[in-house]
Design a protein around this motif. Structure first.
Motif, short mmCIF file in Angstrom:
data_model
loop_
_atom_site.label_atom_id
_atom_site.label_comp_id
_atom_site.label_asym_id
_atom_site.label_seq_id
_atom_site.Cartn_x
_atom_site.Cartn_y
_atom_site.Cartn_z
N ALA A 67 0.84 -1.20 0.00
CA ALA A 67 0.00 0.00 0.00
C ALA A 67 0.87 1.26 0.00
CB ALA A 67 -0.93 -0.01 1.20
N LYS A 68 1.97 1.22 0.77
CA LYS A 68 2.88 2.36 0.80
C LYS A 68 3.52 2.59 -0.57
CE LYS A 68 6.65 4.35 3.50
NZ LYS A 68 6.23 5.68 3.19
N PHE A 69 3.89 1.50 -1.25
CA PHE A 69 4.45 1.66 -2.59
C PHE A 69 3.43 2.31 -3.51
CE2 PHE A 69 5.30 0.71 -6.94
CZ PHE A 69 6.67 0.80 -7.07
N ILE A 70 2.22 1.80 -3.50
CA ILE A 70 1.17 2.33 -4.39
C ILE A 70 0.93 3.81 -4.12
CG2 ILE A 70 -1.30 2.17 -4.94
CD1 ILE A 70 -0.94 -0.94 -4.40
N LYS A 71 0.97 4.20 -2.85
CA LYS A 71 0.76 5.61 -2.49
C LYS A 71 1.95 6.48 -2.88
CE LYS A 71 0.12 8.49 1.57
NZ LYS A 71 1.16 8.75 2.53
N ASP A 72 3.15 6.02 -2.54
CA ASP A 72 4.35 6.85 -2.68
C ASP A 72 5.04 6.76 -4.04
OD1 ASP A 72 3.89 7.54 -0.06
OD2 ASP A 72 5.49 6.29 0.76
N TYR A 73 4.76 5.70 -4.81
CA TYR A 73 5.49 5.49 -6.06
C TYR A 73 4.53 5.36 -7.25
CZ TYR A 73 9.56 4.71 -3.13
OH TYR A 73 10.58 4.86 -2.23
N SER A 74 3.45 6.08 -7.20
CA SER A 74 2.45 6.00 -8.27
C SER A 74 3.00 6.47 -9.61
CB SER A 74 1.21 6.80 -7.89
OG SER A 74 1.55 8.16 -7.69
N SER A 75 4.11 7.20 -9.58
CA SER A 75 4.71 7.69 -10.83
C SER A 75 5.69 6.69 -11.44
CB SER A 75 5.41 9.02 -10.59
OG SER A 75 6.48 8.85 -9.68
N ALA A 76 5.83 5.52 -10.82
CA ALA A 76 6.70 4.48 -11.38
C ALA A 76 6.10 4.01 -12.70
CB ALA A 76 6.84 3.32 -10.41
N SER A 77 6.80 3.15 -13.39
CA SER A 77 6.29 2.69 -14.69
C SER A 77 4.91 2.06 -14.50
CB SER A 77 7.25 1.68 -15.31
OG SER A 77 7.10 0.41 -14.74
N PRO A 78 4.02 2.25 -15.47
CA PRO A 78 2.67 1.69 -15.36
C PRO A 78 2.67 0.17 -15.19
CG PRO A 78 2.81 3.19 -17.24
CD PRO A 78 4.20 3.05 -16.68
N GLU A 79 3.65 -0.51 -15.79
CA GLU A 79 3.74 -1.96 -15.67
C GLU A 79 4.04 -2.39 -14.23
OE1 GLU A 79 4.50 -0.66 -19.79
OE2 GLU A 79 5.52 -0.14 -17.91
N ILE A 80 4.96 -1.68 -13.61
CA ILE A 80 5.32 -2.00 -12.22
C ILE A 80 4.15 -1.69 -11.30
CG2 ILE A 80 6.76 -1.27 -10.27
CD1 ILE A 80 9.11 -1.10 -12.21
N VAL A 81 3.54 -0.52 -11.46
CA VAL A 81 2.42 -0.14 -10.60
C VAL A 81 1.27 -1.13 -10.75
CG1 VAL A 81 0.68 1.63 -10.14
CG2 VAL A 81 3.06 2.30 -10.52
N SER A 82 0.96 -1.52 -11.97
CA SER A 82 -0.13 -2.46 -12.22
C SER A 82 0.16 -3.82 -11.56
CB SER A 82 -0.34 -2.64 -13.73
OG SER A 82 -1.30 -3.62 -13.98
N LEU A 83 1.37 -4.31 -11.72
CA LEU A 83 1.75 -5.59 -11.12
C LEU A 83 1.65 -5.52 -9.60
CD1 LEU A 83 2.86 -8.47 -11.32
CD2 LEU A 83 5.17 -7.47 -11.40
N ILE A 84 2.13 -4.45 -9.02
CA ILE A 84 2.10 -4.31 -7.57
C ILE A 84 0.66 -4.18 -7.07
CG2 ILE A 84 2.74 -2.73 -5.69
CD1 ILE A 84 5.50 -2.54 -7.11
N GLU A 85 -0.18 -3.49 -7.79
CA GLU A 85 -1.59 -3.40 -7.41
C GLU A 85 -2.26 -4.78 -7.44
OE1 GLU A 85 -2.65 1.17 -8.79
OE2 GLU A 85 -3.01 -0.47 -10.21
N LYS A 86 -1.97 -5.57 -8.45
CA LYS A 86 -2.54 -6.92 -8.55
C LYS A 86 -2.05 -7.80 -7.40
CE LYS A 86 -3.07 -6.81 -13.53
NZ LYS A 86 -2.50 -7.19 -14.81
N GLN A 87 -0.75 -7.75 -7.13
CA GLN A 87 -0.20 -8.55 -6.04
C GLN A 87 -0.75 -8.10 -4.70
OE1 GLN A 87 4.08 -8.69 -6.31
NE2 GLN A 87 4.04 -9.94 -8.18
N SER A 88 -0.89 -6.81 -4.53
CA SER A 88 -1.44 -6.26 -3.29
C SER A 88 -2.85 -6.78 -3.06
CB SER A 88 -1.46 -4.72 -3.36
OG SER A 88 -2.07 -4.18 -2.22
N GLN A 89 -3.65 -6.80 -4.10
CA GLN A 89 -5.02 -7.30 -3.96
C GLN A 89 -5.03 -8.78 -3.59
OE1 GLN A 89 -7.84 -5.40 -3.91
NE2 GLN A 89 -8.63 -7.32 -3.09
N ARG A 90 -4.11 -9.56 -4.14
CA ARG A 90 -4.02 -10.99 -3.78
C ARG A 90 -3.67 -11.15 -2.30
NH1 ARG A 90 -6.17 -14.81 -5.10
NH2 ARG A 90 -4.46 -16.18 -4.57
N ILE A 91 -2.75 -10.33 -1.80
CA ILE A 91 -2.37 -10.42 -0.40
C ILE A 91 -3.55 -10.07 0.50
CG2 ILE A 91 -0.88 -9.43 1.40
CD1 ILE A 91 1.30 -9.20 -0.82
#
Length: 152
Positions: A113-137
């Motif tokens: 959640a902290k990554f999604i909040k603080d690093y939203s400007s990262a590459s869209p591929e990384i942000v999307s992957l992290i959002e999907k993994q976050s939801q699984r957790i």
């Protein structure tokens, strides 16, 4: 906007966290007595291994010069030692094992959640992957809460 190095470092931390989680779930599955719980923990370990691999691949695409640490962190070693100490003291019930897994996954969910909040400007591929993994957790935390109720 975060620099490429800052994003890379934070994704590397998430990779290490998933390696820690993989190792923790494997250790917990070895100590679990209930077979459905053991199977669940093994599935969770495998999922975290895939999370780490997917993040590693995406990070290499984003920053081909980065060296990725696949050893895990020192805090995970303490957590795994805690499981061993708890077993020696007789606190190695399936419920206590699951409680430790829940605690670790809550920490992972917070880091994601902290990554999604603080690093939203990262590459869209990384942000999307992290959002999907976050939801699984988060979904897994719900499953773990239900398992804990069953084991009680």
């Amino acid at each position: 906007m975060k620099t490429k190095e800052e994003v890379s470092d934070k994704v590397s931390e998430l990779i290490e966290k998933n390696i820690d989680s993989y190792n923790g779930f494997v250790k917990a599955s070895e100590k679990a007595q209930d077979m459905p719980l053991r199977d669940y923990l093994i599935d969770q370990a495998e999922e975290r291994k895939f999370f780490a691999a997917d993040l590693s691949n995406e990070l290499k695409n984003y920053n081909s010069e980065i060296e990725i640490d696949t050893q895990g962190t020192l805090s995970a070693s303490f957590r795994q030692s805690w499981l061993d100490i708890k077993a020696l003291l007789g606190g190695n019930s399936d419920k206590s094992i699951l409680e430790e897994c829940i605690r670790a996954d809550r920490a992972s969910a917070d880091e994601y959640a902290k990554f999604i909040k603080d690093y939203s400007s990262a590459s869209p591929e990384i942000v999307s992957l992290i959002e999907k993994q976050s939801q699984r957790i988060v979904n897994n935390l719900d499953n773990q809460a239900r398992l804990k109720d069953i084991l009680s």
